[in-house]
Design a protein around this motif. Structure first.
Motif: not given
Length: 115
Positions: A2-3, A5, A7, A22, A24-26, A75, A77
């Motif tokens: 998990v990362q 990301v 923007s 921000c 989480a990718s997973g 999400k 996020t």
């Protein structure tokens, strides 16, 4: 793995606004607090805003009334709405998510506020 990301950073004039995201990718379960930190050039990283799993927020005095942190648990996020930006807000902004046994950091996004 998990990362986080991030923007939304960029260059803006004083008085302007930016919204950082921000995600989480997973899929992650059990995220506790989420937060935004920043590190100006040559200075230490500092907490800017934090939001608990229950939605309680905390801000440093210098951003109170100008920045708003929020989260979307579905999400995974966290957001940071930044209004009335000042040159002293210029920094690399990092998000952080606290898990039960670990913490995750984003890669950082540059925010530059011109006078």
């Amino acid at each position: 793995q998990v990362q986080l990301v991030e923007s939304g950073g960029g260059l803006v004039q004083a008085g302007g606004s930016l919204r950082l995201s921000c995600a989480a990718s997973g899929r992650i379960l059990g995220i506790r607090a989420m937060g935004w930190y920043r590190q100006p050039p040559g200075k230490q990283r500092e907490l800017v805003a934090r939001i608990t799993s229950g939605g309680t927020t905390h801000y440093i005095d210098s951003v109170l009334g100008r920045f708003t942190i929020s989260r979307d648990n579905d999400k995974n996020t966290v957001y940071l709405q930044m209004n009335s930006l000042k040159p002293e807000d210029s920094a690399v902004y990092y998000c952080k998510m606290d898990l039960v046994l670990a913490e995750l950091w984003g890669q950082g996004t540059q925010v530059t506020v011109s006078s």
